[in-house]
Motif scaffolding. Structure first.
Motif, PDB file in Angstrom:
ATOM      1  N   ASN A 123       0.803  -1.232   0.000  1.00  0.00           N
ATOM      2  CA  ASN A 123       0.000   0.000   0.000  1.00  0.00           C
ATOM      3  C   ASN A 123       0.832   1.277   0.000  1.00  0.00           C
ATOM      4  N   LEU A 124       2.134   1.157  -0.103  1.00  0.00           N
ATOM      5  CA  LEU A 124       2.979   2.356  -0.106  1.00  0.00           C
ATOM      6  C   LEU A 124       2.706   3.217  -1.334  1.00  0.00           C
ATOM      7  N   LYS A 125       2.606   4.487  -1.107  1.00  0.00           N
ATOM      8  CA  LYS A 125       2.455   5.476  -2.180  1.00  0.00           C
ATOM      9  C   LYS A 125       3.335   6.663  -1.827  1.00  0.00           C
ATOM     10  N   MET A 126       3.883   7.298  -2.839  1.00  0.00           N
ATOM     11  CA  MET A 126       4.718   8.470  -2.602  1.00  0.00           C
ATOM     12  C   MET A 126       3.835   9.660  -2.262  1.00  0.00           C
ATOM     13  N   LYS A 127       4.219  10.362  -1.213  1.00  0.00           N
ATOM     14  CA  LYS A 127       3.469  11.550  -0.799  1.00  0.00           C
ATOM     15  C   LYS A 127       3.901  12.738  -1.654  1.00  0.00           C
ATOM     16  N   VAL A 132      12.050  11.766  -3.885  1.00  0.00           N
ATOM     17  CA  VAL A 132      12.224  10.395  -4.352  1.00  0.00           C
ATOM     18  C   VAL A 132      13.120   9.635  -3.366  1.00  0.00           C
ATOM     19  N   LYS A 133      14.147  10.288  -2.872  1.00  0.00           N
ATOM     20  CA  LYS A 133      15.058   9.662  -1.902  1.00  0.00           C
ATOM     21  C   LYS A 133      14.321   9.281  -0.622  1.00  0.00           C
ATOM     22  N   GLN A 134      13.489  10.176  -0.116  1.00  0.00           N
ATOM     23  CA  GLN A 134      12.730   9.884   1.105  1.00  0.00           C
ATOM     24  C   GLN A 134      11.778   8.705   0.878  1.00  0.00           C
ATOM     25  N   TYR A 135      11.141   8.688  -0.284  1.00  0.00           N
ATOM     26  CA  TYR A 135      10.219   7.606  -0.600  1.00  0.00           C
ATOM     27  C   TYR A 135      10.965   6.273  -0.743  1.00  0.00           C
ATOM     28  N   THR A 165       4.849   2.620  -8.160  1.00  0.00           N
ATOM     29  CA  THR A 165       4.097   3.495  -7.264  1.00  0.00           C
ATOM     30  C   THR A 165       4.543   4.953  -7.320  1.00  0.00           C
ATOM     31  N   LEU A 166       5.524   5.247  -8.151  1.00  0.00           N
ATOM     32  CA  LEU A 166       5.908   6.654  -8.318  1.00  0.00           C
ATOM     33  C   LEU A 166       4.791   7.411  -9.033  1.00  0.00           C
ATOM     34  N   PRO A 167       4.588   8.674  -8.692  1.00  0.00           N
ATOM     35  CA  PRO A 167       3.550   9.475  -9.368  1.00  0.00           C
ATOM     36  C   PRO A 167       3.831   9.637 -10.865  1.00  0.00           C
ATOM     37  N   LYS A 168       2.812   9.991 -11.611  1.00  0.00           N
ATOM     38  CA  LYS A 168       2.888  10.140 -13.071  1.00  0.00           C
ATOM     39  C   LYS A 168       3.972  11.122 -13.503  1.00  0.00           C
ATOM     40  N   ARG A 169       4.233  12.129 -12.673  1.00  0.00           N
ATOM     41  CA  ARG A 169       5.214  13.157 -13.067  1.00  0.00           C
ATOM     42  C   ARG A 169       6.630  12.587 -13.238  1.00  0.00           C
ATOM     43  N   TYR A 170       6.864  11.353 -12.789  1.00  0.00           N
ATOM     44  CA  TYR A 170       8.179  10.729 -12.909  1.00  0.00           C
ATOM     45  C   TYR A 170       8.234   9.702 -14.040  1.00  0.00           C
ATOM     46  N   GLU A 171       7.182   9.647 -14.878  1.00  0.00           N
ATOM     47  CA  GLU A 171       7.100   8.649 -15.932  1.00  0.00           C
ATOM     48  C   GLU A 171       8.287   8.691 -16.891  1.00  0.00           C
ATOM     49  N   SER A 172       8.709   9.885 -17.302  1.00  0.00           N
ATOM     50  CA  SER A 172       9.842   9.985 -18.248  1.00  0.00           C
ATOM     51  C   SER A 172      11.126   9.468 -17.607  1.00  0.00           C
ATOM     52  N   LYS A 173      11.318   9.728 -16.328  1.00  0.00           N
ATOM     53  CA  LYS A 173      12.519   9.252 -15.647  1.00  0.00           C
ATOM     54  C   LYS A 173      12.470   7.740 -15.463  1.00  0.00           C
TER      55      LYS A 173
END
Length: 179
Positions: A123-127, A132-135, A165-173
């Motif tokens: 159930n982990l999700k990035m806040k 990214v490091k904290q997550y 589980t990374l948000p969409k804004r990190y899709e390119s990375k």
């Protein structure tokens, strides 16, 4: 063959917290001094034959001393307040399992902890306010806690969970990392 000198642990005294970390350190310490087998077995030492050689007597004596060295490591690797719960134990194995039950709980308790940790992991999700490091650190912490409960947990599962589980804004990375 050069013999290693023996000294009980002094740098990692168990104080009642972070039992799982202490276990890993103590197990490695005992293995380094060839004492671990006296913790996980309760095999009684065979009696010496009447016509034993000096070498056999020395070997028998050294082997007998290792059981006491293992017990000494365990006793000296914990605070006095914790020592009271194992001071009646006769063998290193008995002391090890007494500490395990006291600080890790029964098999049923550990199984419930494992179920809860696996659910937390899934159930982990990035806040939004998290880096990214904290997550990644949060994911690794939960995965480590699962592994410390003696559960195999593949690194690929951790990486997969992180990426998915990374948000969409990190899709390119993510695409760059996958390539």
């Amino acid at each position: 063959m050069a013999s290693m000198s023996f000294s009980p642990p002094s740098t990692f005294i168990f104080n009642g917290e972070n039992y799982h970390i202490w276990v890993v350190k103590m197990k490695n310490y005992l293995q380094a001094y060839d004492l671990w087998k006296f913790v996980y077995t309760d095999v009684e030492q065979a009696l010496l034959r009447d016509n034993a050689t000096v070498a056999q007597i020395k070997h028998h004596s050294d082997k007998g001393a290792k059981r006491y060295k293992a017990m000494s490591c365990l006793q000296n690797g914990i605070l006095d307040v914790i020592f009271t719960c194992i001071m009646a134990c006769k063998t290193p194995k008995e002391a090890w399992y007494k500490l395990k039950e006291e600080f890790q709980g029964s098999d049923k308790t550990r199984q419930q902890q494992l179920i809860n940790l696996k659910r937390d992991f899934e159930n982990l999700k990035m806040k939004e306010v998290e880096t990214v490091k904290q997550y990644a650190d949060r994911i690794v912490t939960v995965a480590t806690n699962i592994m410390l409960l003696e559960e195999e947990f593949a690194d690929s599962k951790v990486v997969e969970n992180f990426i998915t589980t990374l948000p969409k804004r990190y899709e390119s990375k993510i695409s760059l990392v996958e390539d």
